[in-house]
Design a protein around this motif. Sequence first.
Motif, short mmCIF file in Angstrom:
data_model
loop_
_atom_site.label_atom_id
_atom_site.label_comp_id
_atom_site.label_asym_id
_atom_site.label_seq_id
_atom_site.Cartn_x
_atom_site.Cartn_y
_atom_site.Cartn_z
N ILE A 102 56.04 156.41 39.95
CA ILE A 102 56.40 156.00 41.31
C ILE A 102 55.11 155.82 42.11
O ILE A 102 54.25 156.70 42.12
N ASN A 103 54.96 154.68 42.77
CA ASN A 103 53.73 154.37 43.51
C ASN A 103 53.73 155.10 44.86
O ASN A 103 54.49 154.77 45.76
N VAL A 112 59.82 155.07 50.63
CA VAL A 112 60.42 154.61 49.38
C VAL A 112 61.85 154.19 49.69
O VAL A 112 62.65 155.00 50.16
N GLU A 225 57.47 151.35 47.58
CA GLU A 225 58.40 151.20 46.46
C GLU A 225 59.76 150.79 46.99
O GLU A 225 60.25 151.37 47.96
N LEU A 227 63.18 150.71 45.10
CA LEU A 227 63.82 151.03 43.82
C LEU A 227 65.28 150.59 43.82
O LEU A 227 66.06 151.00 44.68
N THR A 252 60.56 146.64 43.30
CA THR A 252 59.32 147.02 42.61
C THR A 252 59.59 147.88 41.39
O THR A 252 58.69 148.13 40.59
N LYS A 280 61.76 152.44 35.97
CA LYS A 280 60.88 153.59 36.23
C LYS A 280 61.56 154.93 36.00
O LYS A 280 60.92 155.89 35.60
#
Length: 465
Positions: A102-103, A112, A225, A227, A252, A280
């Motif tokens: 996770i960025n 996020v 991010e 998600l 992303t 991810k």
Amino acid sequence: MFEGLSGRLGDIFDRLRKRGALTEADVGAAMREVRVALLEADVALPVVKDFIDKARERAVGSEVLRSVTPGQQVIKIVHDCLIEMLGGTPGEMPDLNAATPINLIAVPPVPVLMVGLQGSGKTTTTGKLALRLKDRDNKKVLMASLDTRRPAAQEQLKILGEQIGVTTLPIIAGQEPLAIARRAMERGRLEGFDVVLLDTAGRLAIDEELMAEVVAIRDATKPTETLLVADAMTGQDAVNVARTFHERVGVTGIALTRVDGDSRGGAALSMRAVTGQPIKLIGMGEKMDALELFHPDRIANRILGMGDVVSLVEKAAATIEKEDAEKLAAKIQKGEFDLEDLASQLRQMRKMGGLQGLMGMLPGVGKIKDQMKSAGMDDKMIKRQEAIISSMTPVERRNPKIIHAKRKVRIAAGSGSTVQDVNKLLKQHQQMADMMKRMKKLGKAGMMRGMPKLPPGMLPPGFKM
């Protein structure tokens, strides 16, 4: 999740292994069967076409047709293509950090954004991710529910936050999602949070209102991010959802839920190829700690029945208490192993995903799963054995030799089992206790001499013998 696909591919490759040499026609027939197996697993048609074209091009090469073991060579090619489809790089040594993380590289608080359809598991996944970031990455996390439409959605996230010890944004009745997102980011800045998880609203199907709302929240918060939370059991629909969200919002990464279910697995194989974005996270159960990073090479190994020993080692390291392990090691050195130790091992097995979960990570076990079930070797057996041990007195657990016929009847009645079940457990314990005594006599050097020598590539990274 991949049991059906694993079984089909396993049958195809078994036939290839039996052939001493392969012709181009043999390779073509095998690829046609692989194509059907992927389509039956709900993999998107364009993804299947691309996969088969790549695999056939490599498999028809002279190096395969003239190989000493052409069947194994074709299996390796399919394995490499699977890894590529899932976003990995074949041919490299397995790396414990091969998953896409996770960025969180940004000025705190890092936003996020969690997006997806209603019922995909967004809120639960938000809680799981928050717990993972808090416990494993030592991050201060704030969760905020932007779902003002689904009844009790905000209360659900609040309850999850209380269960896992993560702060949630206080609920203000009537506030719009965009205003909630701005308030969450403001509180994150004022109170020094590292990460703000924004749980957006979903719909039963994609509509313009949902997209406009998510796009407005994205533009206001500028998440590092975004998600997409997708249910692995929705098959082809999950691929269409992923494509639409990516085109409109800009996904992303992907978090797949219900991966432990009985779905065909096609969504996992298709979504990365369709969006170009990595998977991810994968949800492996209902418990809040059942969230894993997605490793393409390990998933490819599971699909082809090669097991996933590295994940098994990681899971053991994460769940086994150091004190318990040291106590058991000390007892083994003395040649001791009582029923309390057996109960501890059974509890540990359940924590690591139960018998079925562990078997799925071991190479070559997929084909005997049905035989294990018919023999009564499943998670119910573990619970039954735990119940039998719990029905014993502490003295009986420490000294099983005193358990005579009357005691067996009492233990069976107390645990809802039969005397035969109690006898089976006692026999199993006796076998393990005898093995511990033999290990004491051999000593460490003797045990190592008795173990088969494995090539370095078969050992998990960092493991030494």
